[in-house]
Design a protein around this motif. Structure first.
Motif, short mmCIF file in Angstrom:
data_model
loop_
_atom_site.label_atom_id
_atom_site.label_comp_id
_atom_site.label_asym_id
_atom_site.label_seq_id
_atom_site.Cartn_x
_atom_site.Cartn_y
_atom_site.Cartn_z
N HIS A 73 77.60 103.69 19.16
CA HIS A 73 78.23 102.72 20.08
C HIS A 73 78.80 103.40 21.32
CE1 HIS A 73 77.88 100.13 16.54
NE2 HIS A 73 77.77 99.16 17.43
N ASN A 74 77.93 104.08 22.06
CA ASN A 74 78.27 104.65 23.35
C ASN A 74 77.18 104.22 24.33
OD1 ASN A 74 80.74 106.53 23.49
ND2 ASN A 74 79.83 107.05 21.51
N GLU A 75 77.00 104.98 25.40
CA GLU A 75 76.00 104.66 26.44
C GLU A 75 75.03 105.81 26.62
OE1 GLU A 75 76.22 101.59 27.97
OE2 GLU A 75 77.92 101.19 26.67
N ILE A 76 74.82 106.61 25.61
CA ILE A 76 74.05 107.85 25.68
C ILE A 76 72.55 107.57 25.84
CG2 ILE A 76 73.42 109.92 24.38
CD1 ILE A 76 76.25 109.54 22.99
N THR A 77 71.93 108.31 26.77
CA THR A 77 70.50 108.14 27.04
C THR A 77 69.66 109.34 26.60
OG1 THR A 77 70.77 108.99 29.29
CG2 THR A 77 70.91 106.60 29.01
N SER A 78 70.28 110.48 26.32
CA SER A 78 69.53 111.68 25.93
C SER A 78 70.35 112.52 24.94
CB SER A 78 69.21 112.54 27.15
OG SER A 78 68.64 113.78 26.76
N LEU A 79 69.64 113.07 23.96
CA LEU A 79 70.29 113.94 22.97
C LEU A 79 69.93 115.41 23.15
CD1 LEU A 79 69.82 111.87 19.68
CD2 LEU A 79 71.85 112.05 21.11
N THR A 80 69.27 115.75 24.22
CA THR A 80 68.77 117.11 24.42
C THR A 80 69.80 118.20 24.12
OG1 THR A 80 67.18 116.26 26.02
CG2 THR A 80 67.60 118.62 26.06
N PRO A 81 71.05 118.14 24.60
CA PRO A 81 72.01 119.21 24.31
C PRO A 81 72.29 119.42 22.83
CG PRO A 81 72.82 117.84 26.10
CD PRO A 81 71.63 117.14 25.51
N VAL A 82 72.08 118.42 22.02
CA VAL A 82 72.37 118.50 20.59
C VAL A 82 71.38 119.42 19.87
CG1 VAL A 82 72.60 117.14 18.46
CG2 VAL A 82 73.45 116.22 20.61
N GLY A 83 70.24 119.67 20.47
CA GLY A 83 69.22 120.52 19.86
C GLY A 83 69.67 121.92 19.54
#
Length: 155
Positions: A73-83
């Motif tokens: 429940h946010n507005e996140i568009t990319s998870l790339t840094p989580v890699g």
């Protein structure tokens, strides 16, 4: 949680913090996490905020210790840094603005410790913009993440 916070300024005053729950606030930026010194952090709960970008998670001090990340429940568009979070076992990114399944696949494929993930409520689309079925999303994610045991709260 639920403290009317708008940012995480000053969080570095707690360098031994292991669990941070700032859920249910109005946080839009997590930039203060990048230089927080939170090298012991294992659990980060930021669900139900206004976070759009995870770029501050690139090279954060808790990259090697974080095992639980809740960003639903946010507005996140990319998870790339989580890699880069090799120890991560739980990732909840339900109800965000994720659309690029190919990018998500690349991220989960390097998260070798990931056992639970929730991506429900995101409008994933193919390269031509056509919506992807929930089953197509599940098949791709499971194929990219052999360690995954639970996806969208289902085995």
């Amino acid at each position: 949680a639920d403290c009317c916070l708008t940012d995480l300024n000053g969080i570095g005053q707690c360098p031994l913090l292991q669990i941070l729950d700032a859920s249910g606030n109005s946080i839009s930026s997590i930039e203060h996490l990048a230089d927080s010194g939170l090298s012991e952090l294992t659990t980060l709960k930021l669900h139900s905020n206004d976070i759009e970008s995870l770029s501050a998670l690139d090279n954060a001090p808790f990259m090697t210790t974080l095992i639980h990340l809740d960003l639903n429940h946010n507005e996140i568009t990319s998870l790339t840094p989580v890699g880069g979070y090799a120890a991560l076992r739980f990732l909840d990114v339900a109800s965000n603005k994720l659309r690029d399944l190919f990018s998500l696949g690349g991220t989960v494929s390097v998260l070798r410790s990931l056992t639970e993930m929730n991506v429900m409520g995101n409008a994933f689309a193919s390269e031509d913009g056509a919506p992807l079925s929930r089953q197509a999303v599940r098949v791709m994610i499971i194929g990219k993440s052999p360690s995954l045991e639970l996806l969208d709260m289902q085995q």
